[in-house]
Design a protein around this motif. Structure first.
Motif, PDB file in Angstrom:
ATOM      1  N   GLY A  28      14.948  18.748  19.984  1.00  0.00           N
ATOM      2  CA  GLY A  28      15.667  20.002  19.784  1.00  0.00           C
ATOM      3  C   GLY A  28      16.221  20.139  18.384  1.00  0.00           C
ATOM      4  N   ALA A  29      16.801  19.048  17.861  1.00  0.00           N
ATOM      5  CA  ALA A  29      17.358  19.089  16.511  1.00  0.00           C
ATOM      6  C   ALA A  29      16.255  19.254  15.471  1.00  0.00           C
ATOM      7  N   TYR A  30      15.152  18.571  15.664  1.00  0.00           N
ATOM      8  CA  TYR A  30      14.044  18.672  14.718  1.00  0.00           C
ATOM      9  C   TYR A  30      13.478  20.091  14.699  1.00  0.00           C
ATOM     10  N   ALA A  31      13.337  20.690  15.883  1.00  0.00           N
ATOM     11  CA  ALA A  31      12.809  22.053  15.968  1.00  0.00           C
ATOM     12  C   ALA A  31      13.765  23.058  15.331  1.00  0.00           C
ATOM     13  N   ALA A  32      15.073  22.828  15.492  1.00  0.00           N
ATOM     14  CA  ALA A  32      16.052  23.752  14.930  1.00  0.00           C
ATOM     15  C   ALA A  32      15.996  23.784  13.410  1.00  0.00           C
ATOM     16  N   VAL A  33      15.622  22.679  12.792  1.00  0.00           N
ATOM     17  CA  VAL A  33      15.573  22.596  11.330  1.00  0.00           C
ATOM     18  C   VAL A  33      14.200  22.978  10.792  1.00  0.00           C
TER      19      VAL A  33
END
Length: 228
Positions: A45-50
Motif C-alpha cells: 500500500g505504501a509503495y503504491a501510494a508513492v
C-alpha cells in the motif's frame, strides 16, 4: 499492531556493532551515530501510494512489497523524500539508466534512504547479544510457520526497540556492496524470509543479489539520518 504504526519511524540510539564476513573470515566493528528506521518493511500500500505501482506477486496493502530491485528501492526513497519535502538522499547519475554504480549517496541529505548493513544489524539486535532478539516463532515468519507465503507486516512480536519483521517475512535490501572483489556490484540483503529455513533467520546472516534483480522474497525498509 495498529495500521498507523506501519509508517512509524523509530529512533535508533547510537552504538557499535561487529560485522563479519564468512569468505574472508574477517570481522570488524562499526560505530554508529543515531538514526531513524521504519518500524516495518515498506508495504504494498505504501509503495503504491508513492509510485502508483504494485510490483511482485503478493497482494494486499499490508503485505511487504516484494519483487523490487535495489534500484527500485533507491528510487522509492527519493520519491518519498520529495513527497514529504525532504532532500533526496541519492543522486542517480545520468546516461544509461539502471546502472547501480552511478548511484551516489549524499550523506548530508535529510531524506529517506536504505539502511547500511551495520545500521540494519544494530537495529535488529536492539541491544541483545544472541542470534535472535526473541523466540523465532514469536518474532518471525519463516518456512516452518509461514505456510510458504508472505504475511502482513506486524503480525509477530517486535524487537525491544519496537521494530517489526526484522527477521523473516522478506529479506531487506541494504545500501552496502556485498563483496566487490568477488561479486562486483551485488548488494547486501539481511533478515531472512518466509521461505527460509529457521537457521537462516538470524541477525548475522547475509545474502546477496544483483541490484537490478527482483525476487519474490525480497523487500526493504527505509531509514533517515538524524540531524543535530
Amino acid at each position: 499492531m495498529e495500521p498507523s504504526a506501519e509508517n512509524e519511524m523509530i529512533a535508533v540510539r547510537p552504538g557499535r556493532v561487529t560485522l563479519s564476513d564468512r569468505r574472508t573470515r574477517r570481522s570488524w566493528p562499526v560505530d554508529l551515530a543515531a538514526y531513524r528506521l521504519a518500524a516495518c518493511p515498506v508495504t504494498q500500500g505504501a509503495y503504491a501510494a508513492v509510485t502508483g505501482l504494485r510490483p511482485g506477486t503478493a497482494k494486499g496493502d499490508r503485505v511487504p512489497v516484494e519483487g523490487v530491485s535495489w534500484l527500485d528501492a533507491v528510487e522509492f526513497c527519493n520519491a518519498l523524500s520529495r513527497q514529504e519535502g525532504y532532500a533526496p538522499a541519492y543522486a542517480l547519475g545520468s546516461g544509461e539508466p539502471g546502472r547501480p554504480e552511478a548511484v551516489a549517496w549524499d550523506t548530508s541529505a535529510d531524506g529517506y534512504r536504505l539502511p547500511t548493513e551495520a545500521e540494519w544489524e544494530h537495529a535488529c539486535r536492539a541491544g541483545t547479544e544472541g542470534a535472535r532478539y526473541g523466540r523465532l516463532d514469536e518474532i518471525a515468519w519463516h518456512r516452518g510457520n509461514s505456510g510458504e507465503s508472505i504475511h502482513d507486516v506486524g503480525g509477530k512480536e517486535p524487537n525491544p526497540w519496537g521494530l517489526y519483521d526484522m527477521l523473516g517475512n522478506v529479506w531487506e535490501w541494504c545500501w552496502d556492496v556485498y563483496d566487490a572483489e568477488v561479486y562486483g556490484t551485488y548488494r547486501v540483503l539481511r533478515g531472512g524470509g518466509w521461505f527460509d529455513e529457521p537457521w537462516s533467520c538470524r541477525a548475522s546472516v547475509r545474502r546477496r543479489s544483483h541490484p537490478t534483480f527482483r525476487i519474490d522474497d525480497v523487500g526493504f525498509r527505509v531509514a533517515r539520518t538524524v540531524r543535530a
